[in-house]
Design an enzyme around this catalytic site. Structure first.
Site, PDB file in Angstrom:
ATOM      1  N   CYS A 222      -2.463   4.126   2.145  1.00 52.54           N
ATOM      2  CA  CYS A 222      -1.624   3.503   1.105  1.00 52.54           C
ATOM      3  C   CYS A 222      -2.545   3.348  -0.186  1.00 52.54           C
ATOM      4  O   CYS A 222      -3.737   3.060  -0.146  1.00 52.54           O
ATOM      5  CB  CYS A 222      -1.217   2.085   1.412  1.00 52.54           C
ATOM      6  SG  CYS A 222      -0.435   1.324   0.292  1.00 52.54           S
ATOM      7  N   CYS A 223      -2.208   3.791  -1.291  1.00 52.03           N
ATOM      8  CA  CYS A 223      -3.002   4.259  -2.429  1.00 52.03           C
ATOM      9  C   CYS A 223      -2.854   2.562  -3.654  1.00 52.03           C
ATOM     10  O   CYS A 223      -3.370   2.455  -4.631  1.00 52.03           O
ATOM     11  CB  CYS A 223      -2.576   5.350  -3.319  1.00 52.03           C
ATOM     12  SG  CYS A 223      -0.998   5.476  -4.006  1.00 52.03           S
TER      13      CYS A 223
END
Length: 307
Positions: free
Chosen positions: A72-73
């Site tokens: 997840c960014c």
């Protein structure tokens, strides 16, 4: 290097690119049932798992040559206004630990991890690199604009090349000619609306006016945010970054419409026959979170050539 597992697989950009590079993805995982459903629809040959990867039993996962992952960014990207102590962002950042957790058990020859460039500014990034190094991996960060790999979109991303080699591997990535947004935009389809209408934001009207002055009657522009300034973008260059929300608008004379889901997938370099939800919002969300398949293919081809 002919087999892989795909962590945080989403709609399947990494998997699509891997298969184009001659790498067979045997196992794919995501915590979101919708993403797993559509990944399975496009890649029925892989084993699919819907799971929080913090809880994964890596001993039950097939052993492969490569691991590919896009943690997840959101907790790293500047656009999200990350704050220390934000529980949601702390949780999203922690997804990156699934990679060394998997690597410790599965002992792949290599891992390729994609994220936003700000990932290296994470306070725990040195610890993450140290964990991979203790597992025998050399870690080589690559900052890449996917447009340079032939994707019709300016999308700057970090690719961490983690290999069990004597020294970090710097990939030899051939720079491709940029592909214009006009290659996938269709100005003759879709639902258009009048630009001049009650309720239209003045900022939008200003962008349209400035865009017309620079580019004429047809161009694209960000409907929100600061990208491309206040002037829009020429359709003869790649589009800007595709996000999880409706960001890009097409202007045609006195009319405009938002980028369609199919155009967004094309901007990401997904094949035209990619199966997707009928729901526009869901497709845009998955497209914006994906790795462009062509970028994934080029990265893995270069890794195989260097191995």
């Amino acid at each position: 290097m002919t087999t892989a597992i795909d962590l945080f697989a989403g709609l399947g950009g990494w998997t699509e690119g891997a298969e184009a590079a001659g790498v067979d993805v045997l196992w794919a995982a995501n915590h979101w049932p919708v993403a797993v459903e559509w990944h399975r629809a496009n890649h029925p040959g892989a084993i699919h798992v819907c799971q929080d990867l913090h809880q994964a039993n890596w001993g039950a996962v097939p052993r492969t040559d490569i691991g590919i992952a896009s943690p997840c960014c959101q907790g790293h990207a500047k656009a999200r206004g990350k704050k220390k102590g934000n529980p949601e962002h702390d949780a999203s950042r922690s997804t990156a630990w699934a990679v060394p957790s998997a690597a410790e058990v599965l002992e792949q020859e290599a891992w390729v991890v994609e994220n936003v460039p700000e990932f290296v500014d994470w306070v725990l990034y040195p610890s993450w690199v140290d964990a991979m190094q203790r597992l025998g991996y050399q870690v080589a960060p690559h900052i890449v604009d996917c447009a340079d790999l032939g994707v019709p979109q300016h999308r700057v991303r970090l690719f961490l090349i983690c290999t069990k080699s004597k020294a970090p591997i710097q990939l030899q990535l051939q720079q491709c000619e940029h592909v214009p947004a006009s290659s996938f935009l269709d100005f003759y389809s879709g639902k258009w609306s009048q630009i001049e209408k009650p309720g239209r934001a003045q900022a939008t009207l200003d962008r349209v006016r400035n865009g017309r002055q620079r580019f004429g009657e047809r161009f694209i522009m960000p409907y929100y945010g600061k990208g491309s300034g206040l002037t829009g973008r020429d359709i003869n260059r790649p589009i800007g970054t595709i996000t999880t929300l409706d960001r890009w608008a097409l202007v045609r004379g006195d009319e405009m419409r938002m980028l369609s889901a199919n155009e967004a997938l094309a901007a990401m370099s997904f094949p035209s026959d990619t199966k997707r939800p009928d729901n526009h919002r869901l497709t845009m969300h998955m497209a914006g979170n994906a790795v462009p398949p062509l970028a994934g293919q080029r990265i893995l081809e270069a890794l195989k050539a260097a191995a």
